[in-house]
Design a protein around this motif. Structure first.
Motif, PDB file in Angstrom:
ATOM      1  N   SER A 126       0.868  -1.195   0.000  1.00  0.00           N
ATOM      2  CA  SER A 126       0.000   0.000   0.000  1.00  0.00           C
ATOM      3  C   SER A 126       0.901   1.240   0.000  1.00  0.00           C
ATOM      4  O   SER A 126       2.051   1.192   0.408  1.00  0.00           O
ATOM      5  CB  SER A 126      -0.835   0.008   1.276  1.00  0.00           C
ATOM      6  OG  SER A 126      -0.045   0.559   2.308  1.00  0.00           O
ATOM      7  N   THR A 131       1.152   5.718   0.555  1.00  0.00           N
ATOM      8  CA  THR A 131       0.443   6.926   1.015  1.00  0.00           C
ATOM      9  C   THR A 131       0.375   7.926  -0.131  1.00  0.00           C
ATOM     10  O   THR A 131      -0.020   9.052   0.045  1.00  0.00           O
ATOM     11  CB  THR A 131       1.212   7.594   2.176  1.00  0.00           C
ATOM     12  OG1 THR A 131       2.563   7.720   1.778  1.00  0.00           O
ATOM     13  CG2 THR A 131       1.121   6.784   3.444  1.00  0.00           C
ATOM     14  N   ARG A 165      -6.326   3.416   8.762  1.00  0.00           N
ATOM     15  CA  ARG A 165      -5.787   2.617   7.647  1.00  0.00           C
ATOM     16  C   ARG A 165      -4.865   1.532   8.169  1.00  0.00           C
ATOM     17  O   ARG A 165      -4.825   0.427   7.631  1.00  0.00           O
ATOM     18  CB  ARG A 165      -5.042   3.527   6.660  1.00  0.00           C
ATOM     19  CG  ARG A 165      -5.959   4.447   5.892  1.00  0.00           C
ATOM     20  CD  ARG A 165      -5.245   5.206   4.795  1.00  0.00           C
ATOM     21  NE  ARG A 165      -4.953   4.323   3.641  1.00  0.00           N
ATOM     22  CZ  ARG A 165      -4.419   4.785   2.509  1.00  0.00           C
ATOM     23  NH1 ARG A 165      -4.103   6.072   2.385  1.00  0.00           N
ATOM     24  NH2 ARG A 165      -4.187   3.969   1.524  1.00  0.00           N
ATOM     25  N   TYR A 166      -4.170   1.833   9.274  1.00  0.00           N
ATOM     26  CA  TYR A 166      -3.278   0.815   9.834  1.00  0.00           C
ATOM     27  C   TYR A 166      -4.081  -0.415  10.250  1.00  0.00           C
ATOM     28  O   TYR A 166      -3.688  -1.546  10.024  1.00  0.00           O
ATOM     29  CB  TYR A 166      -2.534   1.396  11.039  1.00  0.00           C
ATOM     30  CG  TYR A 166      -1.682   0.384  11.765  1.00  0.00           C
ATOM     31  CD1 TYR A 166      -2.130  -0.210  12.945  1.00  0.00           C
ATOM     32  CD2 TYR A 166      -0.456  -0.022  11.247  1.00  0.00           C
ATOM     33  CE1 TYR A 166      -1.359  -1.155  13.610  1.00  0.00           C
ATOM     34  CE2 TYR A 166       0.317  -0.973  11.901  1.00  0.00           C
ATOM     35  CZ  TYR A 166      -0.145  -1.535  13.078  1.00  0.00           C
ATOM     36  OH  TYR A 166       0.608  -2.476  13.726  1.00  0.00           O
ATOM     37  N   GLU A 208      -6.042  -1.824   6.666  1.00  0.00           N
ATOM     38  CA  GLU A 208      -5.334  -2.246   5.443  1.00  0.00           C
ATOM     39  C   GLU A 208      -4.064  -3.003   5.820  1.00  0.00           C
ATOM     40  O   GLU A 208      -3.263  -2.490   6.574  1.00  0.00           O
ATOM     41  CB  GLU A 208      -4.947  -1.024   4.598  1.00  0.00           C
ATOM     42  CG  GLU A 208      -6.138  -0.288   3.993  1.00  0.00           C
ATOM     43  CD  GLU A 208      -5.693   0.985   3.291  1.00  0.00           C
ATOM     44  OE1 GLU A 208      -6.447   1.969   3.339  1.00  0.00           O
ATOM     45  OE2 GLU A 208      -4.563   1.001   2.747  1.00  0.00           O
ATOM     46  N   TYR A 244      -0.156  -1.602   5.663  1.00  0.00           N
ATOM     47  CA  TYR A 244      -0.133  -0.140   5.613  1.00  0.00           C
ATOM     48  C   TYR A 244       0.713   0.369   6.783  1.00  0.00           C
ATOM     49  O   TYR A 244       0.220   0.648   7.867  1.00  0.00           O
ATOM     50  CB  TYR A 244      -1.563   0.424   5.707  1.00  0.00           C
ATOM     51  CG  TYR A 244      -1.578   1.932   5.543  1.00  0.00           C
ATOM     52  CD1 TYR A 244      -1.616   2.759   6.662  1.00  0.00           C
ATOM     53  CD2 TYR A 244      -1.502   2.511   4.290  1.00  0.00           C
ATOM     54  CE1 TYR A 244      -1.594   4.140   6.535  1.00  0.00           C
ATOM     55  CE2 TYR A 244      -1.480   3.895   4.153  1.00  0.00           C
ATOM     56  CZ  TYR A 244      -1.527   4.700   5.282  1.00  0.00           C
ATOM     57  OH  TYR A 244      -1.489   6.064   5.142  1.00  0.00           O
TER      58      TYR A 244
END
Lengths: 10, 215
Positions: free
Chosen positions: A4, A6, B171-172, B175, B178
């Motif tokens: 992923s 940012t 998000r941590y 996902e 991440y």
């Protein structure tokens, strides 16, 4: 999949 | 996209629009640090270099254009607009902001996720954004008072980064993989820089008196 990022964040 | 990130982007958008509106409407930039605005223009310029090469979404590209346009417009107003530039107190806004850029660039060359031109500049923009508010906070300490629009500007800027921290936490947990320490630490440092300002802003709001920052 690719790790992923940012980069989709502003 | 999650609600925290959307709230953060909208708060960030509001902060730059509040400032641009203030300068455009009252044709004055008193109390605003040009140094901070120049740093933000550089932050966006180095952050959004990939605007032409990588497309994420309409929203993403649109917001990048708005942030680039508004930050450069604010700098243009403060430097070149015949009326506004006279209201810029240049002898108070003396923070040597180029000295902020060099350490950020060196740090980006040392600590980054990938050693590529774009990635190093992107990381540089993260570090620079964390400290970009310093000239503005120093200017406020000097001028000892703050008009409510500049106060709102800083309040919204701090709020945007605070929402982003909630976004990273979200998000941590939602996902896999991440994990972006650089982004997180830079964002946390930036938010902490605002913390003391928030404290005095809240005090002034609670006691319903003009915001006075301690010398």
């Amino acid at each position: 999949g690719e790790e992923s990022s940012t980069k989709d964040e502003l | 996209m999650n609600i925290f990130r959307l709230a953060g982007d909208m708060t960030h958008l509001a902060s730059v629009l509040v400032l641009l509106l203030k300068i455009h409407t009252i044709k004055s930039c008193a109390g605003v640090s040009l140094k901070t605005q120049e740093l933000y223009a550089i932050v966006f310029a180095t952050r959004y270099l990939d605007i032409l090469t990588s497309f994420v979404s309409i929203y993403n590209t649109l917001m990048k254009l708005i942030f680039l346009g508004s930050s450069f417009s604010i700098v243009w107003y403060m430097k070149y607009h015949k009326t506004v530039r006279r209201t810029y107190d240049r002898d108070q806004d003396t923070f040597r902001h180029w000295f902020l850029m060099l350490p950020c660039l060196l740090l980006a060359l040392l600590i980054h996720e990938k050693f590529t031109f774009f990635e190093v500049l992107w990381t540089f923009s993260l570090y620079l954004e964390a400290v970009a508010i310093l000239p503005q906070l120093v200017l406020l300490q000097r001028t000892r008072n703050i008009d409510n629009l500049t106060g709102q500007y800083i309040f919204l800027l701090g709020g945007y980064r605070g929402f982003y921290i909630l976004n990273w936490i979200y998000r941590y947990f939602t996902e896999p993989h991440y994990v972006h320490w650089i982004t997180w630490i830079a964002g946390l440092v930036q938010t902490l820089l605002y913390a003391d300002f928030f404290y005095y802003y809240f005090l002034s709001w609670k006691n319903n008196k003009k915001l006075q920052l301690p010398a």
